[in-house]
Write an enzyme that holds these catalytic residues in place. Structure first.
Site, PDB file in Angstrom:
ATOM      1  N   CYS A 182      10.093  21.044 -18.585  1.00  0.00           N
ATOM      2  CA  CYS A 182       8.835  21.780 -18.484  1.00  0.00           C
ATOM      3  C   CYS A 182       8.333  22.278 -19.829  1.00  0.00           C
ATOM      4  CB  CYS A 182       8.956  22.932 -17.490  1.00  0.00           C
ATOM      5  SG  CYS A 182      10.125  24.187 -18.032  1.00  0.00           S
ATOM      6  N   MET A 188      -4.165  -4.130 -51.295  1.00  0.00           N
ATOM      7  CA  MET A 188      -5.133  -5.104 -51.758  1.00  0.00           C
ATOM      8  C   MET A 188      -5.538  -5.957 -50.565  1.00  0.00           C
ATOM      9  SD  MET A 188      -5.146  -8.383 -54.114  1.00  0.00           S
ATOM     10  CE  MET A 188      -5.640  -9.430 -52.772  1.00  0.00           C
ATOM     11  N   ARG A 224      -5.546 -13.401 -49.451  1.00  0.00           N
ATOM     12  CA  ARG A 224      -5.630 -12.177 -48.635  1.00  0.00           C
ATOM     13  C   ARG A 224      -4.229 -11.661 -48.314  1.00  0.00           C
ATOM     14  NH1 ARG A 224     -10.034 -15.315 -46.056  1.00  0.00           N
ATOM     15  NH2 ARG A 224     -11.896 -14.012 -46.002  1.00  0.00           N
ATOM     16  N   SER A 263      15.821  22.952 -15.472  1.00  0.00           N
ATOM     17  CA  SER A 263      14.576  22.484 -16.055  1.00  0.00           C
ATOM     18  C   SER A 263      14.691  22.683 -17.565  1.00  0.00           C
ATOM     19  CB  SER A 263      13.394  23.275 -15.490  1.00  0.00           C
ATOM     20  OG  SER A 263      12.211  22.809 -16.085  1.00  0.00           O
ATOM     21  N   GLY A 311      13.758  23.509 -21.003  1.00  0.00           N
ATOM     22  CA  GLY A 311      12.712  24.243 -21.716  1.00  0.00           C
ATOM     23  C   GLY A 311      12.779  23.819 -23.177  1.00  0.00           C
ATOM     24  N   GLU A 363      17.338  26.077 -22.122  1.00  0.00           N
ATOM     25  CA  GLU A 363      16.464  26.191 -23.287  1.00  0.00           C
ATOM     26  C   GLU A 363      17.180  26.828 -24.475  1.00  0.00           C
ATOM     27  OE1 GLU A 363      13.047  28.680 -22.356  1.00  0.00           O
ATOM     28  OE2 GLU A 363      14.206  29.878 -20.958  1.00  0.00           O
ATOM     29  N   LYS A 393      -2.185 -11.679 -39.869  1.00  0.00           N
ATOM     30  CA  LYS A 393      -3.258 -12.609 -40.188  1.00  0.00           C
ATOM     31  C   LYS A 393      -2.720 -14.049 -40.271  1.00  0.00           C
ATOM     32  CE  LYS A 393      -6.047 -11.153 -43.371  1.00  0.00           C
ATOM     33  NZ  LYS A 393      -7.446 -10.763 -43.188  1.00  0.00           N
ATOM     34  N   HIS A 433      -1.207  29.469 -31.165  1.00  0.00           N
ATOM     35  CA  HIS A 433      -1.411  29.998 -29.812  1.00  0.00           C
ATOM     36  C   HIS A 433      -2.661  29.402 -29.184  1.00  0.00           C
ATOM     37  CE1 HIS A 433      -2.998  32.960 -26.906  1.00  0.00           C
ATOM     38  NE2 HIS A 433      -1.724  33.034 -26.544  1.00  0.00           N
ATOM     39  N   GLY A 467      -5.384   0.514 -47.597  1.00  0.00           N
ATOM     40  CA  GLY A 467      -4.723   1.036 -48.794  1.00  0.00           C
ATOM     41  C   GLY A 467      -4.103  -0.069 -49.611  1.00  0.00           C
ATOM     42  N   ARG A 489      -7.525 -11.178 -34.116  1.00  0.00           N
ATOM     43  CA  ARG A 489      -6.466 -10.183 -33.838  1.00  0.00           C
ATOM     44  C   ARG A 489      -6.899  -9.398 -32.607  1.00  0.00           C
ATOM     45  NH1 ARG A 489      -7.641  -6.304 -39.072  1.00  0.00           N
ATOM     46  NH2 ARG A 489      -9.876  -6.155 -38.749  1.00  0.00           N
ATOM     47  N   ASP A 540      11.673  26.313 -26.315  1.00  0.00           N
ATOM     48  CA  ASP A 540      12.664  27.220 -26.895  1.00  0.00           C
ATOM     49  C   ASP A 540      13.851  26.448 -27.458  1.00  0.00           C
ATOM     50  OD1 ASP A 540      11.892  30.007 -26.834  1.00  0.00           O
ATOM     51  OD2 ASP A 540      11.699  29.725 -24.670  1.00  0.00           O
ATOM     52  N   TYR A 563      12.039  14.517 -12.854  1.00  0.00           N
ATOM     53  CA  TYR A 563      10.590  14.719 -13.004  1.00  0.00           C
ATOM     54  C   TYR A 563      10.269  15.262 -14.386  1.00  0.00           C
ATOM     55  CZ  TYR A 563      11.360  19.757 -12.378  1.00  0.00           C
ATOM     56  OH  TYR A 563      11.783  21.039 -12.525  1.00  0.00           O
TER      57      TYR A 563
END
Ligand code: PEP
Ligand code: MG
Length: 889
Positions: free
Chosen positions: A840, A107, A96, A773, A775, A754, A26, A464, A105, A348, A778, A860
């Site tokens: 992945c 003042m 302020r 790749s 994992g 993994e 501000k 799940h 939360g 803002r 896991d 990737y």
């Protein structure tokens, strides 16, 4: 001497917008607005460093602060031509808070500070007695509430009492004498509540308010908010003290809030509300209905600012232009009109919906306010998710039934069903259904697929239901504990409503809300601005984006969203299909290799067909197929009648089936006899899968003339030999099939990283792998010793308590999982420079994790279909953050 106070307005601007760390959002923007010539009432900002020093020194202000505040206040007095505490010509100020980021939360605001029994008379001489006494009571009320901690009801009671006494119902019917009475009542009540008279000395009032702002930095609500939003305690808050301007001094006065563009659609129209003869909190309090700024938006009976205050409106339009050109972003502004003159109190960057954020970024780039790269940075990738699913029409009528966790975005309406089979049966008849379960399990997959949406009453964001629904792009509300499901009665109840199977409900997976009946929807648009921004993102990103998909529908969706191949095809999901699960169970429960081979022979055509369909959709793109991964017991029947069915199919008895099932069950389903270990114990399983892949690839090559690029992935490798053995088996099958058909297709074999051990010996493993790749699902489980379900149980508490900074199943934990990924990437590449690297796990669709992958240099990321656009944008942002891509290389 350190500088603790920065002035702004009336020709002295010591701060700028870039100084938000020091001055808070501000304060920095007030200084900036004043510096670019906008009308800002003069004032000063006490820096965030004062807040930090205050707490470092046992709640004492740093030396020199008081003198600097006095000097800055003197300057404001001179600029305004009024004196703080002067009975005839008093200066009033607002106080302020203002942290670097806006923080509920704490003042917030005290207005009209400086009023007391003497100065109120001076204000009365200027603005009239009613205005003066009304302002005084507002001040006591705000100060009493936020600084002295007096319950606001006690103030309301006194006003009510005065109104009752006078026989009126509206505040507007109270005159100067009535407000005088209210002030008297307030002062007595404050004395009673606090044991001290209401402070009359303006300087005491000022330091009381400053202290309250700094004090509120450490209140519980602010602490909790900071923890949840990763805001360091050391940032501190600033305090802004500013000369008051009055929007409530008559009918040529007003106060208002606007956005320089529409924050819900992003449309380039001025959007805002104002109130004549009112002070800031009146707009928020909702006692009077704010009126529109623009004449074009005024409904019958409303009076726009454009009509009521044309001169101030013209100034405001000019301010809008200046602010947008200066900040190059949509602004959220607060203003006051005093006696026809416009004053700016705040600006803002405005909060906006995902749709607005996209439109504003693309429009501004086209308008030349920003460039394409800036537009890419402006859109939060996580928010894109909202745009890819149908959403509830905000104008639609709705009746809330209950609320759960927003587990998977999108909205869906349909008939309630309580079992996966029922979902499938009804969906097959073309009915839209919502699958309602206490929890879901892998056996419900077919029903989840068939359903338009999923609702569970138990489980968390990574239960799940939540994980699978996100993967499938199905809206899901999980853990709606307020709903009771009675499977036997085929009904659910919540908040006094009973909903039976077949009744319609609507889910909003983005908010976690569940509604009775059908709520109207809006369909997503993937063209226009969305496509434009994606095109810009694709030009700058380095990493490829693939998808995790195992069904043709998912593969097609992902292609539409721009996936550049498949990074994980989990073959086990194909086994759960109701047409095959019986054969899968016979394969698993067979006691001899011959029995197993017999079942596998019957499964082969199914698998081959699955792969053919996927290869067709992903023509010319890489497709990573993971051989069977989960422990076998996951496929086994649990109910006696299902076991009986299997026994019959196998020509054996129920007891035998039960014993085999017990043999195969793993105590910890995440570890043990699964992944490549199954492929080693039962080589014929992997052999069948490999054969299905090669036969499918050859079939598609013959059909389309284009060979697909299968990448065969071995899961759960911890030891080099595991990969060596399984890889050799795949190679043997490949040669067998190539020999039989006289055809050849290119393929590669790699592994998932993994398990921690695999990451640590990545150089040795790389000798046998064409790709890795990561994992990270896991890997997270094994690094932390947690199961994915734990994320719904106690991890939120861990995050709240600060034991974990973030849910490690959502964002890659840099200290454990991330460190292992970095080690494995480095070792793997050192051993084999051409090794392809990807990810992945679920993290592949998380923007923070994607940024990590960019840093480590992965080739990737792979994520669920609906996250593909999110990943494209996040990968582009990560590339820009890394300094852009060198396209000459
Ligand atoms: C992983 O472990 O990260 C992974 C992608 O495999 P799954 O989630 O199927 O175990
Ligand atoms: Mg895994």
């Amino acid at each position: 001497m350190a500088k603790w106070v920065y002035s702004f307005g009336a020709g002295l601007n010591e701060g700028r917008a870039e100084m938000r760390n020091l001055l808070g959002g501000k304060g920095a923007n007030l200084a900036e607005m004043a510096a670019i010539g906008l009308p800002v009432p003069p004032g000063f900002t006490i820096t965030t460093e004062v807040c930090t020093a205050y707490y470092d020194n046992g709640r004492r202000y740093p030396e020199g602060l008081e003198d600097q505040v006095e000097a800055a206040l003197k300057r404001v007095e001179q600029a305004v031509g009024a004196v703080f505490g002067d009975a005839k010509n008093p200066l009033l100020v607002s106080v302020r808070s203002g942290a670097r980021v806006s923080m509920p939360g704490m003042m917030d605001t005290v207005l009209n500070l400086g009023l007391n029994d003497a100065t109120v008379e001076g204000i009365a001489a200027r603005g009239g007695a009613r205005f003066a006494w009304d302002s005084y009571r507002r001040f006591i009320q705000m100060y009493g509430g936020v600084v002295l901690g007096v319950d606001h009801h006690r103030f309301e009671e006194i006003i009510e009492h005065v109104k009752l006494d006078k026989g009126v119902t509206e505040d507007t019917e109270l005159d100067a004498a009535d407000w005088h009475r209210v002030v008297h009542g307030y002062k007595e009540m404050v004395q009673d509540a606090t044991g001290r008279p209401f402070p009359q000395a303006p300087h005491e009032q000022l330091w009381g308010a400053i202290g309250a702002v700094f004090g509120s930095w450490m209140n519980q609500r602010a602490i909790t908010y900071r923890r949840l939003h990763d805001i360091p305690e050391g940032w501190g808050t600033a305090v802004n003290v500013q000369a008051m301007v009055f929007g409530n001094m008559g009918d040529d006065c007003a106060t208002g809030v606007c956005f320089t563009r529409d924050p819900s659609t992003g449309e380039n129209v001025f959007y805002g509300e104002y109130l004549i003869n009112a002070q800031g909190e009146d707009v928020v309090a909702g006692i009077r209905t704010p009126q529109p700024i623009l004449k074009a938006k005024a409904k019958p009976g409303e009076r726009s600012m454009e009509e009521a205050l044309p001169a101030a409106f013209a100034d405001l339009l000019r301010v809008r232009e200046v602010l947008e050109r200066h900040y190059r972003d949509m602004q959220d502004i607060e203003f006051t009109v005093q006696s026809g003159k416009l004053y700016m109190l705040q600006t803002r960057n405005g909060k906006r919906t995902a749709a607005a954020s996209l439109k504003i970024a693309v429009d501004m780039a086209r308008e030349g306010l920003i460039d394409e790269e800036e537009a890419i940075k402006r859109v939060n990738p996580g928010a894109l998710d909202q745009l890819l699913h149908p959403t509830l029409d905000p104008k639609g009528k709705r009746t809330l039934l209950s609320r759960g966790l927003p587990a998977s975005p999108g909205a869906a309406s349909g008939a309630v069903v309580f079992s996966a089979d029922e979902a499938e049966a009804r969906a097959a008849k073309g009915e839209a259904v919502i699958l309602v379960r206490i929890e879901t399990s892998p056996e419900d997959i077919h029903g989840m697929h068939a359903a338009k949406g999923i609702l569970t009453t138990r489980g968390g964001m990574t239960s799940h239901a939540a994980v699978v629904a996100r993967g499938m792009g199905r809206p899901c509300v999980a853990g709606a504990g307020g709903i009771t499901v009675d499977y036997a009665a085929q009904a659910l109840s919540a908040g006094g409503h009973i909903v039976r199977a077949g009744d319609t409900i609507t889910l909003d997976g983005a908010t976690g809300e569940v509604f009775l009946g059908a709520v109207p929807m809006i369909e997503p648009k993937l063209s226009g601005d969305f496509a434009t921004l994606m095109g810009w993102a694709d030009k700058v990103r380095r990493m490829k984006v693939r998808t995790n998909a195992e069904t043709p529908t998912d593969a097609e969706t992902a292609r539409r969203f721009g996936a550049e191949g498949i990074g994980l095809c989990r073959t086990e999901h194909m086994f759960f299909d109701p047409g095959r699960i019986g054969v899968v169970r016979q394969m698993i429960l067979a006691e001899t290799e011959a029995g197993r081979r017999d079942a596998l022979t019957r499964l082969l055509p199914f698998q081959r067909q699955d792969f053919i369909e996927i290869f067709r959709i992903m023509a010319g793109l890489p497709v990573t197929i993971r051989l069977l991964d989960p422990p076998l017991h996951e496929f086994l029947p649990h109910k006696e009648e299902e076991m009986e069915e299997v026994a019959e199919g196998l020509g054996t008895d129920l007891a035998t089936v039960k014993r085999r099932a017990a043999d195969l069950s793993e105590a910890n389903p995440m570890l043990g006899h699964r992944g490549c270990r199954l492929g080693i114990s039962f080589p014929e399983i992997y052999a069948m899968q490999a054969r299905a892949i090669f036969e499918a690839a050859i079939a598609v090559k013959q059909e389309t003339g284009e060979a697909p690029l299968p990448e065969i992935m071995i899961p759960l490798v911890a030891m080099t030999r595991e990969l060596e053995i399984t890889r050799a088996e795949v190679k043997r099958v490949a040669e067998e099939v190539f020999g039989e058909t006289g055809q050849h297709v290119p393929y590669s074999v790699g592994t998932m990283i993994e398990l921690p051990r695999a990451a640590l010996i990545a150089d040795a493993i790389a000798a046998h792998a064409d790709f890795f790749s990561f994992g990270t699902n896991d890997l997270t489980q094994t690094v932390f010793g947690l199961s994915r379900d734990d994320a719904g149980k106690f991890l939120p508490l861990y995050v709240e308590k600060g034991i974990l900074p973030k849910d490690p199943f959502v964002s890659i934990d840099p200290d454990g999982v991330g460190a292992l990924v970095a080690i494995a990437a480095e070792k793997g590449r050192a051993a084999k420079p051409e090794l392809k690297l990807g990810i992945c796990g679920e993290h592949g669709g998380d923007p923070a994790s994607i940024a990590f992958c960019e840093k480590v240099g992965l080739d990737y990321v792979s994520c669920s279909p609906y996250r593909v656009p999110v990943a494209r944008l996040a990968a582009a942002q990560a590339a820009l953050a890394a300094g852009g891509v060198d396209r000459t290389a």
